[in-house]
Design an enzyme around this catalytic site. Structure first.
Site, PDB file in Angstrom:
ATOM      1  N   CYS A 103       1.099  -0.990  -0.177  1.00 24.94           N
ATOM      2  CA  CYS A 103      -0.113   0.150   0.049  1.00 24.94           C
ATOM      3  C   CYS A 103       1.003   1.401  -0.152  1.00 24.94           C
ATOM      4  O   CYS A 103       0.503   2.213  -0.420  1.00 24.94           O
ATOM      5  CB  CYS A 103      -0.934  -0.393   0.945  1.00 24.94           C
ATOM      6  N   HIS A 140      -3.325  12.929  14.420  1.00 22.96           N
ATOM      7  CA  HIS A 140      -4.110  11.867  13.532  1.00 22.96           C
ATOM      8  C   HIS A 140      -2.457  11.377  12.954  1.00 22.96           C
ATOM      9  O   HIS A 140      -1.564  11.948  12.659  1.00 22.96           O
ATOM     10  CB  HIS A 140      -4.426  12.584  11.788  1.00 22.96           C
ATOM     11  N   HIS A 143      -5.098   5.332   9.008  1.00 24.04           N
ATOM     12  CA  HIS A 143      -6.367   5.039   9.430  1.00 24.04           C
ATOM     13  C   HIS A 143      -6.306   3.195   9.993  1.00 24.04           C
ATOM     14  O   HIS A 143      -5.236   3.022   9.392  1.00 24.04           O
ATOM     15  CB  HIS A 143      -7.143   4.851   8.154  1.00 24.04           C
ATOM     16  N   ASP A 147      -8.712  -5.261   6.770  1.00 23.08           N
ATOM     17  CA  ASP A 147      -7.599  -6.280   5.391  1.00 23.08           C
ATOM     18  C   ASP A 147      -6.154  -6.866   5.769  1.00 23.08           C
ATOM     19  O   ASP A 147      -5.624  -7.165   5.025  1.00 23.08           O
ATOM     20  CB  ASP A 147      -7.515  -5.892   4.318  1.00 23.08           C
ATOM     21  N   ARG A 155      -5.333  -4.257   9.795  1.00 25.66           N
ATOM     22  CA  ARG A 155      -3.910  -2.808   8.857  1.00 25.66           C
ATOM     23  C   ARG A 155      -4.519  -1.229  10.164  1.00 25.66           C
ATOM     24  O   ARG A 155      -5.218  -0.962   9.417  1.00 25.66           O
ATOM     25  CB  ARG A 155      -4.323  -3.133   7.544  1.00 25.66           C
ATOM     26  N   CYS A 157      -2.997   1.456   8.963  1.00 27.52           N
ATOM     27  CA  CYS A 157      -2.601   2.205   8.304  1.00 27.52           C
ATOM     28  C   CYS A 157      -1.671   3.200   8.483  1.00 27.52           C
ATOM     29  O   CYS A 157      -2.626   4.989   8.496  1.00 27.52           O
ATOM     30  CB  CYS A 157      -3.660   2.451   6.439  1.00 27.52           C
TER      31      CYS A 157
END
Ligand code: FE
Length: 177
Positions: A103, A140, A143, A147, A155, A157
């Site tokens: 990703c 922040h 996310h 998966d 995950r 990410c």
């Protein structure tokens, strides 16, 4: 020959120092809120964070921007150690929960503690996603998706700029001091 050898050593030293300086430049000025041991929630305004954080970190951590895929320093990184919040020093992930993905962002299947992170519904960009925030400073981080690999299937990410990596060897050396 000796001259070439010395020049090569000098180039490596310059690159090494540059890398160290770059890694420690997440802060514009000294960050009084940064702690790798305190976990109590922080209440700090964005006006204050803006004075402390680098523009790159502020934009992602405090304004929810996403760093471009395949550009962060940790997406292809597999050293052993701990990832802390680059804003406040809160322990977030162990390298043992990091896994390789295509990703373009560093991904983990679980946080260090359940309260290392917190979650918020994110409906931006015509998507419904779960945003991951630092459990201590509320910044922040990225996310979470469903998966990921077992044992959690999650995950996390993350944006590399929000992570501050400390190798196990350095942590052990700090404990021995
Ligand atoms: Fe934090």
């Amino acid at each position: 020959m000796k001259n070439i050898f010395l020049k090569t050593i000098a180039i490596f030293l310059i690159i090494g120092c540059g890398k160290y300086v770059a890694q420690s430049q997440n802060f514009k000025t000294k960050n009084p809120y940064y702690s790798r041991t305190l976990t109590a929630p922080l209440q700090v305004s964005n006006t204050e964070w803006k004075k402390i954080l680098s523009p790159e970190l502020y934009q992602v951590a405090r304004e929810g921007a996403t760093e471009t895929a395949f550009t962060g320093k940790y997406y292809e990184f597999d050293e052993k150690g701990t990832y802390y919040c680059a804003v406040c020093g809160n322990a977030l992930f162990l390298s043992t929960s990091k896994f390789a993905t295509t990703c373009g962002w560093p991904s983990f299947y679980q946080p260090v503690r359940s309260n290392s992170v917190k979650y918020r519904k994110d409906t931006s960009h015509n998507m419904v996603r779960s945003e991951v925030l630092c459990g201590r400073c509320g910044s922040h981080l990225g996310h979470i998706f469903d998966d990921g690999p077992q044992p959690t299937g999650k995950r996390f990410c993350m944006n590399s700029v929000c992570l501050d990596f400390v190798p196990n060897s350095k942590k052990q050396a700090e404990h021995l001091k």
